[in-house]
Scaffold this motif. Structure first.
Motif, short mmCIF file in Angstrom:
data_model
loop_
_atom_site.label_atom_id
_atom_site.label_comp_id
_atom_site.label_asym_id
_atom_site.label_seq_id
_atom_site.Cartn_x
_atom_site.Cartn_y
_atom_site.Cartn_z
N UNK A 1 0.85 -1.20 0.00
CA UNK A 1 0.00 0.00 0.00
C UNK A 1 0.88 1.24 0.00
N UNK A 2 0.54 2.18 -0.88
CA UNK A 2 1.31 3.41 -0.99
C UNK A 2 0.41 4.58 -0.61
N UNK A 3 0.55 5.08 0.58
CA UNK A 3 -0.35 6.18 0.99
C UNK A 3 0.15 7.53 0.47
N UNK A 4 0.29 7.62 -0.84
CA UNK A 4 0.78 8.87 -1.42
C UNK A 4 -0.41 9.82 -1.60
N UNK A 5 -0.15 11.08 -1.42
CA UNK A 5 -1.23 12.06 -1.60
C UNK A 5 -1.37 12.37 -3.07
N UNK A 6 -2.56 12.27 -3.58
CA UNK A 6 -2.83 12.63 -4.96
C UNK A 6 -3.94 13.65 -5.02
N UNK A 7 -3.53 14.89 -5.09
CA UNK A 7 -4.54 15.94 -5.21
C UNK A 7 -4.68 16.24 -6.69
N UNK A 8 -5.74 15.69 -7.30
CA UNK A 8 -5.95 15.92 -8.74
C UNK A 8 -6.65 17.26 -8.88
N UNK A 9 -5.83 18.28 -8.84
CA UNK A 9 -6.41 19.59 -8.65
C UNK A 9 -5.43 20.63 -9.13
N UNK A 10 -5.89 21.60 -9.88
CA UNK A 10 -5.02 22.68 -10.34
C UNK A 10 -5.15 23.83 -9.35
N UNK A 11 -4.10 24.09 -8.58
CA UNK A 11 -4.21 25.14 -7.57
C UNK A 11 -4.49 26.50 -8.20
N UNK A 12 -5.32 27.27 -7.54
CA UNK A 12 -5.61 28.59 -8.09
C UNK A 12 -6.10 29.54 -6.99
N UNK B 1 4.24 32.63 -2.55
CA UNK B 1 3.75 31.36 -2.02
C UNK B 1 4.29 30.14 -2.75
N UNK B 2 4.65 30.33 -4.04
CA UNK B 2 5.15 29.16 -4.77
C UNK B 2 6.55 28.75 -4.31
N UNK B 3 7.18 29.56 -3.46
CA UNK B 3 8.50 29.16 -2.94
C UNK B 3 8.39 28.29 -1.70
N UNK B 4 7.23 28.29 -1.06
CA UNK B 4 7.07 27.53 0.18
C UNK B 4 7.18 26.03 -0.12
N UNK B 5 8.08 25.32 0.56
CA UNK B 5 8.25 23.89 0.27
C UNK B 5 7.04 23.08 0.72
N UNK B 6 6.57 22.22 -0.17
CA UNK B 6 5.34 21.46 0.10
C UNK B 6 5.64 19.98 0.29
N UNK B 7 4.77 19.34 1.06
CA UNK B 7 4.90 17.89 1.24
C UNK B 7 4.46 17.15 -0.02
N UNK B 8 3.50 17.73 -0.72
CA UNK B 8 2.98 17.11 -1.94
C UNK B 8 2.33 18.21 -2.78
N UNK B 9 2.32 18.01 -4.13
CA UNK B 9 1.76 19.06 -4.98
C UNK B 9 0.24 19.11 -4.89
N UNK B 10 -0.31 20.20 -5.36
CA UNK B 10 -1.76 20.28 -5.47
C UNK B 10 -2.41 21.15 -4.41
N UNK B 11 -1.60 21.77 -3.53
CA UNK B 11 -2.18 22.63 -2.51
C UNK B 11 -2.59 23.97 -3.12
N UNK B 12 -3.73 24.45 -2.72
CA UNK B 12 -4.15 25.77 -3.15
C UNK B 12 -3.36 26.82 -2.39
N UNK B 13 -3.20 28.00 -3.03
CA UNK B 13 -2.43 29.05 -2.34
C UNK B 13 -2.98 29.39 -0.95
#
Lengths: 268, 971
Positions: free
Chosen positions: B160-171, B516-528
């Motif tokens: 099992x791979x508990x990877x975060x998948x945010x299928x989402x275009x941040x805006x 905000x795009x410089x802030x290091x994220x745990x996974x992509x897909x976070x909204x600003x």
């Protein structure tokens, strides 16, 4: 000459400051050094006479206490450490440091086989972190660090301090005079595994070990956290009794002897 | 293809044994296997090397990409983290592998940890799932159950791979505020609408706030972005702005914080003049007082109530490491040297469930165990001793427990020749964040704790702490970067994340700019907006001058600390935030910080008459005494003290357990500077049951107790400071606010009378639960109005300290202070099932005379116990148990004996004195209320007699000890 002590830090080692303090009190010149400063060459291990791995929670005990830190050393500093041991220098590991040194296989080091893991520190038999005061009896003639010591009183503070080794290894440790400290009752009689006199279930009540040379030394309890009389859990009682008898109380506890022994090894 | 490495024990495994004991008799055998799922390609050779590095050959063996061979079992239960939850073991394993093989894990590659528990026993699938839930929390962990048959069929558990998948275009989205009041209200309550019509979660902005925001943007001629609205919600939250304490209340125009708390400190400092020992109060993350010429000690106490109700372990660990950051965030960075805790729980024996919507809440016992464990891991891993703490029980903490966590810190008075407690971000400084990365965890934490807990509470409000990540940057800052002068200002990222920390620091220089795009994220897909307000843990924000940046980054890199420049401090007067070049936020700092409309709160306070007990005093009080020492609020909780390291850092002096009998101490003392006998004494006090009668006296008693406890070990009124933590309930009700106002008034009256200033404080105003009970009835459970007073006193020379346990048989036992018929809200009345009405009242003038006399006579005392909950009777038993010596007590009074023994009148001590010092001691107490009540007995008998010789209590130390320990003996 004051021996120079390198107190290893980084990645969750916590007890470097009090460790540095007791060595300085004992007459050494101690310095806390981040492991990365050794790895990238900012500091050189060969500049020191005593190497100490202090207490703490390196890497949060993840994958087993001391394991990750030991892996980092094996991967980056192993040759330097072997050279250090070969050059008549002293090494100690206290608590998390004991777990690290055990994982490095520097103890027991039977027949010079440094690097071979033969002892382990398991989860306490209570399966819980234990911070308690214990009594220790020095057992080894050859251990440089415990010379002249009979009994000591100090705290333990660990979740994985349960010494484990196969019976033949334990026999060999005892036969080879490598058991430095055992947990005992206040009157000096054996703990015989009884909780909380033996706070973690350690095999044969073992609290500390050394290598066959007596120079590489590990212990789970913390002498560096009770070097002063007013650190003791029972100082108030001892002081009141002394007062009634018109006696003065000491400032220093016998626990300092561990560090004084290391320092005087280099002034002999 | 991901690889699965399973590690199992080859020797008896303590963890498995403990689990087996917990599971009960129907489980015949338990085996525990550690699993590392490596989501990166490796050769078979490398995988074996990895498995070797992750296991210990003395104790363990491993299997790669196949199931570890286990003994017979019926069910396999795997527990692993849900996507996005901090996995510390996974992170460490990844570091081990990187180090071992010299490889780098790319962005989406990772190691995940999980555990398989194999059980042998004739149980159903549902029961196996229940076992899983007893080991894991479904809010943060995934539980997978397989029968033996399924396991055989599949060849083991699944990868099992508990990877975060945010299928989402941040805006960035615009929020239309030109809507009706009704819609504005809904927006404030439920949050911004998502595209699918669902809501993001509470902004916790009331209609008047929403209107103020709407009007401001009308003036600007545009609508706010979602980032702006979320940021305002954070900054204006009750949690951050303490609006109830700040607002006008009845005739108190300046609000109760300024009027009672801050004014008390100002008045005391002015009166003390040259003897003022305060350095920095209220403004900073912690409060600071003088220790000596060279050092400052800091203190801060916090609560983490709502998160701890949902995930006790995660809530408590993030609570304790969070308050550690309040220490690192004091001035230019203080070193945490003492942790403390205070837990208010419901009776852990109460197994009747509560429901929030359809979800069962965790039981009081589960909450207790999780919280205790959370502070254990947080405090122990961080290397900070935890000598001080308490547990307090009342059924009204069943809906929301209170979890107090506090940290004392140490900082040199000067750093680089300048006062260490002053800091100021300079224009042009870089905005730098250090520590952990940002994920969706903890979003809406600040607004969430400002709301009543109901079925809409987001589970994302909880998270696992990572003390090692924090330890790394904390050491690097406090032990190195601070003294190298590599930054100008620093603050914690707590509630509201960087949106609050950066905007707060921006006030120091007058503006800030953030990408905000410089802030290091745990996974992509976070909204600003999520990046801006996320409360992901273990992060701090610093202002680093450009010329120091390279040196700062280099130092942090060598200490294994991630550092990122996310913007710059400016003097634009604005907080400007961009995301991918687009404006996300552009707000005047003045509006952000001071734009919230003033409220005026109205209060009422109706005193209620309670029944008084109607029983006669029992002729023999032996059983009553035994009951009174085994109550939840008086019994031993040494199982907590023993699992918290209280000796690390080498400053241990008076610890959490006293005497041979290891009685839980109420006051602890440490020596913060190695080699110096200067001491810091700490205590805590609360009396929530008194709130049922009168909150003014409740507060007065908490203050008196916290002070008295410090005096008992050898502290002085001349160098003693206080902290206030209000945990209230239903603070939208006038009655509750009336109770609050009275408590705050007492805070002013008593602190100024004693001359003990407040240096820091915090409040949590909505500790209420709305839901259903086990019979399906709607219930609302509100905590009793609770005020925790923490005290911190400087002790000139710890060698003069006195502990609470009698030391020598034959010593005389005295009570100091006056005992009145004050059992209202007492532990004894609670035991009898009553509240009563005569709550203890504090006579400050008499108390001060006594405390000064005790300070002067300290050298004559062999022991000193401050009388607290349970009164004289409980104190005598505590002292006897601690000393392992008996006591012979004679009650020279015609007042009914049970009232005499269990009255909770304040400002009293029990002391023991060497008979040779009798005359000297009594002379020192001349003119003060004191009484010789008995002697310490060699024979370990514990007796209480009436003057005529009638024995009313006949026990011994061993029995008392058994009763003292029996309540938690299975914990």
């Amino acid at each position: 000459m004051k021996p120079k002590v390198i107190v290893m830090t980084g990645y969750g080692i916590n007890s470097e400051m009090e460790t540095e303090f007791v060595f300085n009190e004992a007459g050494a010149e101690a310095e806390s050094v981040h492991i990365n400063d050794l790895i990238d060459g900012h500091k050189k291990l060969s500049d020191y006479q005593i190497m100490v791995f202090p207490g703490g929670f390196s890497y949060g005990d993840d994958t087993g206490s001391g394991n990750a830190y030991a892996n980092k050393i094996k991967g980056n500093l192993w040759e330097d450490i072997l050279k250090f041991i070969e050059s008549d220098k002293l090494v100690a590991g206290i608590c998390n440091g004991c777990q690290i040194v055990a994982n490095l296989g520097l103890v027991p080091g039977f027949d010079g086989q440094y690097g071979k893991r033969e002892i382990a520190l398991r989860h306490n038999a209570s399966a819980r972190f234990q911070c308690r005061w214990v009594n220790l009896k020095a057992e080894s003639e050859k251990c440089v660090w415990t010379r002249g010591i009979d009994m000591l009183h100090m705290p333990v503070a660990h979740g994985e301090g349960n010494f484990y080794a196969k019976d033949d290894v334990l026999d060999k440790l005892e036969a080879g005079d490598q058991v430095a400290f055992k947990y005992v009752k206040a009157d000096g009689s054996p703990a015989d595994g009884e909780f909380p006199v033996n706070p973690n279930g350690a095999a044969r009540d073992i609290a500390g070990l050394c290598d066959p040379s007596g120079k590489v030394f590990v212990m789970m309890p913390h002498p560096e956290r009770a070097p002063n009389f007013y650190n003791l859990d029972n100082w108030a009682l001892l002081k009141e009794k002394a007062k009634r008898e018109g006696l003065a109380v000491p400032e220093e506890t016998p626990n300092m002897q561990v560090f004084r022994n290391a320092v005087s090894y280099f002034s002999q | 293809m991901p690889h699965r490495i399973e590690v199992g024990s080859t020797v008896p495994d303590t963890r498995a044994q403990v689990r087996k004991n917990k599971f009960g008799e129907r489980i015949a055998d338990v085996q525990v296997i550690d699993v590392y799922t490596v989501d990166k390609e490796f050769s078979g050779d490398d995988l074996n090397k990895i498995a070797e590095a992750l296991s210990n050959p003395v104790l363990q063996a491993y299997a790669v990409d196949k199931a570890f061979e286990v003994a017979d079992f019926d069910w396999a239960i795997e527990t692993g983290f849900l996507p996005g939850v901090t996995d510390n073991i996974g992170t460490t394993s990844r570091e081990i592998i990187q180090d071992l093989l010299g490889v780098k894990f790319e962005d989406r590659e990772a190691v995940y940890s999980s555990q398989v528990t194999y059980v042998k026993g004739d149980i159903s699938r549902e029961e196996a799932s229940d076992l899983g839930e007893s080991m894991a929390n479904p809010l943060i962990q995934k539980i997978t159950v397989k029968s033996r048959e399924e396991w055989d069929r599949d060849g083991g558990m699944d990868v099992q791979i508990p990877i975060v998948n945010l299928k989402h275009e941040p805006s960035i989205t615009e929020v239309d505020l030109n809507i009706s009041d009704e819609e504005l209200t809904k927006l404030g309550k439920e949050g911004i609408a998502n595209e699918d019509g669902s809501r993001r979660g509470p902004l916790a902005l009331s209609l008047d706030y929403m209107r103020a925001i709407r009007d401001h943007f009308k003036e600007l001629g545009r609508n706010p972005t979602d980032v702006e609205l979320e940021a305002l919600a954070q900054t204006w939250s009750e949690h951050c702005k303490h609006t109830i304490f700040a607002s006008c209340m009845d005739d108190i125009k300046d609000g109760i914080y300024k009027h009672y708390i801050k004014r008390a400190t100002n008045d005391i400092r002015a009166a003390k003049g040259d003897r003022d020992f305060c350095v920095s109060v209220f403004k900073d993350n912690s409060g600071g007082i003088v220790l000596d010429e060279d050092w400052i000690v800091t203190h801060k106490a916090e609560t983490h109530n709502s998160p701890s109700a949902l995930d006790p372990f995660g809530g408590a660990i993030t609570g304790i490491v969070g308050v550690n950051r309040d220490t690192v965030g004091f001035g230019l960075g203080a070193k945490p040297i003492v942790n403390m805790y205070g837990y208010c729980f419901a009776d852990p024996r109460d197994e009747k469930p509560l429901y929030k919507g359809d979800l069962p809440m965790l039981s009081p016992r589960r909450i207790l165990e999780g919280v205790v464990e959370g502070v254990n891991v947080g405090g122990n891993c961080s290397g900070i001793p935890t000598p001080q703490g308490f547990m307090y029980f009342d059924d009204r903490y069943k809906g929301k427990p209170l979890v107090f966590v506090g940290t004392v810190g140490l900082i040199p008075s000067e750093v680089g020749g300048k006062p260490s407690w002053k800091k100021k971000a300079q224009v042009g400084d870089k905005v730098v964040v250090v520590g952990g990365r940002v994920g969706q965890d903890g979003i809406h934490g600040a607004t969430f704790s400002s709301e009543v807990m109901d079925s809409g509470s987001p589970s994302a409000a909880v998270q696992i702490g990572d003390p090692i990540t924090q330890k790394k940057f904390s050491d690097a800052i406090v032990k190195e970067a601070r003294d190298l002068g590599l930054y100008n200002s620093i603050t914690d990222n707590g509630a509201g994340g960087i949106s609050c920390s950066v905007a707060e620091m921006a006030e120091e220089c007058g503006g800030c700019y953030v990408d905000l795009d410089k802030v290091p994220l745990k996974y992509p897909g976070l909204d600003p907006w999520q990046i801006w307000i996320s409360e992901s843990q273990e992060r701090m924000t610093l202002s680093v001058p450009e010329e120091k940046l390279v040196q700062f980054e280099e130092l942090m890199r060598r200490r294994g600390v991630e550092t990122t420049v996310i913007g710059e401090f400016t003097d634009s007067g604005k907080c400007e935030v961009k995301y991918k070049g687009e404006m996300a936020m552009e707000l005047d700092l003045s509006f952000l910080h001071d734009g919230l409309p003033e409220k005026c709160l109205k209060t009422t306070y109706t005193k209620v008459a309670h029944d008084e007990p109607d029983n006669a005093c029992p002729a023999d009080l032996t059983d009553v005494m035994h009951d009174m020492i085994s109550r939840l609020n008086t019994c031993s909780f040494d199982f907590v003290s023993h699992q918290y390291d209280h000796v690390i850092l080498g400053g241990h002096c008076i610890g959490p357990l006293q005497g041979k009998g290891r009685v839980n101490n109420r006051t602890s003392v440490v020596m913060p500077v190695l080699g110096s006998y200067k001491g810091v004494a700490m205590s805590q006090a609360l009396n929530p049951k008194y709130s049922d009668i009168d909150t003014y006296h409740m507060a007065a008693c908490a203050i008196d107790t916290a002070i008295r406890n410090i005096i008992s070990v050898g502290g002085t009124l001349d160098h003693l400071a206080l902290l206030d933590n209000f945990c209230w309930c239903s603070s939208d009700e006038e009655e509750r606010l009336g109770q609050l106002k009275d408590a705050a008034r007492a805070c002013y009256d008593y602190a100024t009378a004693y001359g003990t200033p407040y240096i820091s404080g915090k409040d949590s105003m909505f500790n209420d639960f709305k839901g259903r009970d086990h019979e399906g009835n709607q219930v609302r459970i509100s905590v009793p109005p609770t005020l925790l007073i923490s005290s911190i006193g400087v002790i000139d020379d710890v060698r003069e300290c006195v502990t609470m346990e009698p030391k020598v048989a034959g010593d005389l036992i005295y009570i100091l202070g006056e005992t009145f018929d004050e059992l209202g809200g007492s532990e004894y009345f609670d035991y009898l099932g009553f509240v009563g009405n005569k709550v203890p009242e504090v006579n400050v003038d008499k108390a001060i005379s006594l405390y000064k006399a005790v300070e002067r006579a300290h050298g004559l005392l062999a022991s000193c116990e401050s009388i607290g909950i349970g009164g004289l009777g409980v104190s005598l038993m505590r002292m006897a148990i601690a000393s392992d010596l008996g006591m012979g007590i004679v009650l020279n009074s015609d007042v009914r004996a049970d009232f005499l023994l269990f009255s909770e009148s304040q400002s009293r001590f029990v002391v023991t004195v060497d008979p040779k010092k009798k005359a000297e001691f009594e002379a020192a107490m001349e003119g003060l209320p004191f009484g010789l009540i008995g002697k310490v007995r060699e024979d370990k008998k514990f007796t209480i007699e009436k003057p005529e010789g009638e024995v009313i209590v006949d026990s011994d130390v061993s029995k008392l000890n058994d009763f003292y320990r029996k309540t938690f003996d299975k914990y």
